[in-house]
Design an enzyme around this catalytic site. Sequence first.
Site, PDB file in Angstrom:
ATOM      1  N   LYS A  45      92.426  21.821 -35.429  1.00  0.00           N
ATOM      2  CA  LYS A  45      94.015  21.949 -34.878  1.00  0.00           C
ATOM      3  C   LYS A  45      94.116  23.533 -34.757  1.00  0.00           C
ATOM      4  O   LYS A  45      95.335  23.947 -34.635  1.00  0.00           O
ATOM      5  CB  LYS A  45      94.863  21.398 -35.826  1.00  0.00           C
ATOM      6  CG  LYS A  45      94.676  19.995 -35.816  1.00  0.00           C
ATOM      7  CD  LYS A  45      94.074  19.251 -34.750  1.00  0.00           C
ATOM      8  CE  LYS A  45      95.020  19.044 -33.662  1.00  0.00           C
ATOM      9  NZ  LYS A  45      94.292  18.397 -32.416  1.00  0.00           N
ATOM     10  N   THR A  48      90.701  24.859 -31.230  1.00  0.00           N
ATOM     11  CA  THR A  48      89.450  24.652 -30.523  1.00  0.00           C
ATOM     12  C   THR A  48      89.221  24.202 -29.160  1.00  0.00           C
ATOM     13  O   THR A  48      88.201  25.084 -28.441  1.00  0.00           O
ATOM     14  CB  THR A  48      88.839  23.300 -31.327  1.00  0.00           C
ATOM     15  OG1 THR A  48      89.352  23.201 -32.576  1.00  0.00           O
ATOM     16  CG2 THR A  48      87.304  23.622 -31.476  1.00  0.00           C
ATOM     17  N   HIS A 107      83.529  21.987 -36.831  1.00  0.00           N
ATOM     18  CA  HIS A 107      84.615  22.353 -37.727  1.00  0.00           C
ATOM     19  C   HIS A 107      84.141  22.567 -39.216  1.00  0.00           C
ATOM     20  O   HIS A 107      84.598  22.778 -40.003  1.00  0.00           O
ATOM     21  CB  HIS A 107      85.413  21.191 -37.847  1.00  0.00           C
ATOM     22  CG  HIS A 107      86.607  20.974 -36.638  1.00  0.00           C
ATOM     23  ND1 HIS A 107      87.001  21.911 -36.062  1.00  0.00           N
ATOM     24  CD2 HIS A 107      86.746  19.743 -36.093  1.00  0.00           C
ATOM     25  CE1 HIS A 107      87.623  21.659 -35.049  1.00  0.00           C
ATOM     26  NE2 HIS A 107      87.738  20.118 -34.809  1.00  0.00           N
ATOM     27  N   SER A 137     100.061  20.631 -37.034  1.00  0.00           N
ATOM     28  CA  SER A 137      99.469  20.314 -35.929  1.00  0.00           C
ATOM     29  C   SER A 137      98.459  19.147 -36.383  1.00  0.00           C
ATOM     30  O   SER A 137      98.292  18.141 -35.821  1.00  0.00           O
ATOM     31  CB  SER A 137      98.803  21.233 -35.407  1.00  0.00           C
ATOM     32  OG  SER A 137      97.696  20.874 -34.213  1.00  0.00           O
ATOM     33  N   MET A 232      96.694  22.915 -19.154  1.00  0.00           N
ATOM     34  CA  MET A 232      95.959  22.057 -19.939  1.00  0.00           C
ATOM     35  C   MET A 232      96.273  20.562 -20.292  1.00  0.00           C
ATOM     36  O   MET A 232      95.597  19.447 -20.488  1.00  0.00           O
ATOM     37  CB  MET A 232      95.323  22.837 -21.196  1.00  0.00           C
ATOM     38  CG  MET A 232      94.372  23.637 -21.004  1.00  0.00           C
ATOM     39  SD  MET A 232      93.664  24.804 -22.343  1.00  0.00           S
ATOM     40  CE  MET A 232      92.912  23.517 -23.444  1.00  0.00           C
TER      41      MET A 232
HETATM   42  P1  A3P Z   1     100.055  21.629 -31.633  1.00  0.00           P
HETATM   43  O1  A3P Z   1      99.715  20.296 -32.139  1.00  0.00           O
HETATM   44  O2  A3P Z   1     100.637  22.569 -32.416  1.00  0.00           O
HETATM   45  O3  A3P Z   1     100.765  21.506 -30.285  1.00  0.00           O
HETATM   46  P2  A3P Z   1      92.374  21.900 -31.480  1.00  0.00           P
HETATM   47  O4  A3P Z   1      91.990  22.103 -30.092  1.00  0.00           O
HETATM   48  O5  A3P Z   1      91.788  22.520 -32.479  1.00  0.00           O
HETATM   49  O6  A3P Z   1      92.484  20.357 -31.815  1.00  0.00           O
HETATM   50  O7  A3P Z   1      93.986  22.309 -31.712  1.00  0.00           O
HETATM   51  C1  A3P Z   1      94.824  21.660 -30.865  1.00  0.00           C
HETATM   52  C2  A3P Z   1      96.239  22.464 -30.981  1.00  0.00           C
HETATM   53  O8  A3P Z   1      96.152  23.418 -29.944  1.00  0.00           O
HETATM   54  C3  A3P Z   1      97.513  21.615 -30.662  1.00  0.00           C
HETATM   55  O9  A3P Z   1      98.714  22.289 -31.288  1.00  0.00           O
HETATM   56  C4  A3P Z   1      97.435  21.943 -29.171  1.00  0.00           C
HETATM   57  O10 A3P Z   1      98.689  21.794 -28.613  1.00  0.00           O
HETATM   58  C5  A3P Z   1      96.989  23.392 -29.208  1.00  0.00           C
HETATM   59  N1  A3P Z   1      96.592  23.802 -27.805  1.00  0.00           N
HETATM   60  C6  A3P Z   1      95.591  23.482 -27.003  1.00  0.00           C
HETATM   61  N2  A3P Z   1      95.615  24.062 -25.880  1.00  0.00           N
HETATM   62  C7  A3P Z   1      96.591  24.993 -26.089  1.00  0.00           C
HETATM   63  C8  A3P Z   1      96.936  26.058 -25.006  1.00  0.00           C
HETATM   64  N3  A3P Z   1      96.285  26.046 -23.753  1.00  0.00           N
HETATM   65  N4  A3P Z   1      97.981  26.822 -25.379  1.00  0.00           N
HETATM   66  C9  A3P Z   1      98.481  26.833 -26.597  1.00  0.00           C
HETATM   67  N5  A3P Z   1      98.222  25.766 -27.534  1.00  0.00           N
HETATM   68  C10 A3P Z   1      97.199  24.954 -27.135  1.00  0.00           C
END
Ligand code: A3P
Length: 293
Positions: A45, A48, A107, A137, A232
Amino acid sequence: MELPPRPQLFDFNGVSMTNIFTDNWDNVQNFKARPDDILIATYPKAGTTWVSYILDLLYFSDMGPDRQTSIPIHERVPFLEFCLPPIPSGADLADKLPTTPRLIKTHLPVQFVPKSFWEQRCKVVYVARNAKDNAVSYFHFDRMNLIQPEPGDWSSYLQGFMEGKRVFGSWYDHVNDWWEKKQSYSNLHYMFYEDLIEDSEQEIDRLCSFLGLSPSPEEKERVRASVTFDSMKQNKMTNYTSVPVMNHKVSPFMRKGKVGDWKNHFTVAQNEQFDEDYKKKMKNPDLKFRCEI
Ligand code: A3P
């Protein structure tokens, strides 16, 4: 696909894990990295998917529209230690990637990374996110992801996070140990989610210079525009809606994408207790996180 019951956490060589990420252990440990592989490493989170997609576009946006419209990001950038048959394992998907460089996500805490990545001197991009937003998150992710352990309520979840009892272990150890690795392994680019939010153009520039890429200003602008939170979230190839194990009605994968959302979750008492505990665990003055920007 019929889903198994939610997995249980157990101690795996000192790190909390679930069997989904340990069942393929020997194959993962024996994974044969190639010198041009790029490993994207994070605590879950921390951003990635965001960084995976940036790298995918930087390397492969000229591969034609099919890639962008038909291959989800988790297939373009396989999750090395993932193993949930009959879904192909991450190590198998990575082995079979037809493109060069291979972008591979993990991870794993740094001590569990297969040694071939270090031996081959692979480039590694590590993304870290402040503990408070990372915990929030992760909580919502564990609610919606049916192959993660039951999160319980927020208060006990946060307690477990502070004790390192979350999948992939302690956030504190993860970010500190990867930071430590950077001191001895020069092919490691350590970046922060908060910087990417604040100035994505600058962070993409830094990534390009680390990777030795020099896209034109137009290409860079195309990448920047494609990787905004809203783009996204709309994009079926990056918003994880094609994945059967996630229930986006409980909480969407692309949830908020903000710095400081923790303020909507932490009580004053939780925040004080967290800060107190944080000071004890985060002693390195060089590794600084921003909980607001
Ligand atoms: P939130 O739950 O705070 O919204 P991972 O990809 O490591 O699983 O992380 C997911 C987190 O990154 C989520 O956070 C997601 O919304 C955020 N995220 C993914 N793409 C993003 C982007 N383009 N801009 C900002 N946050 C992003």
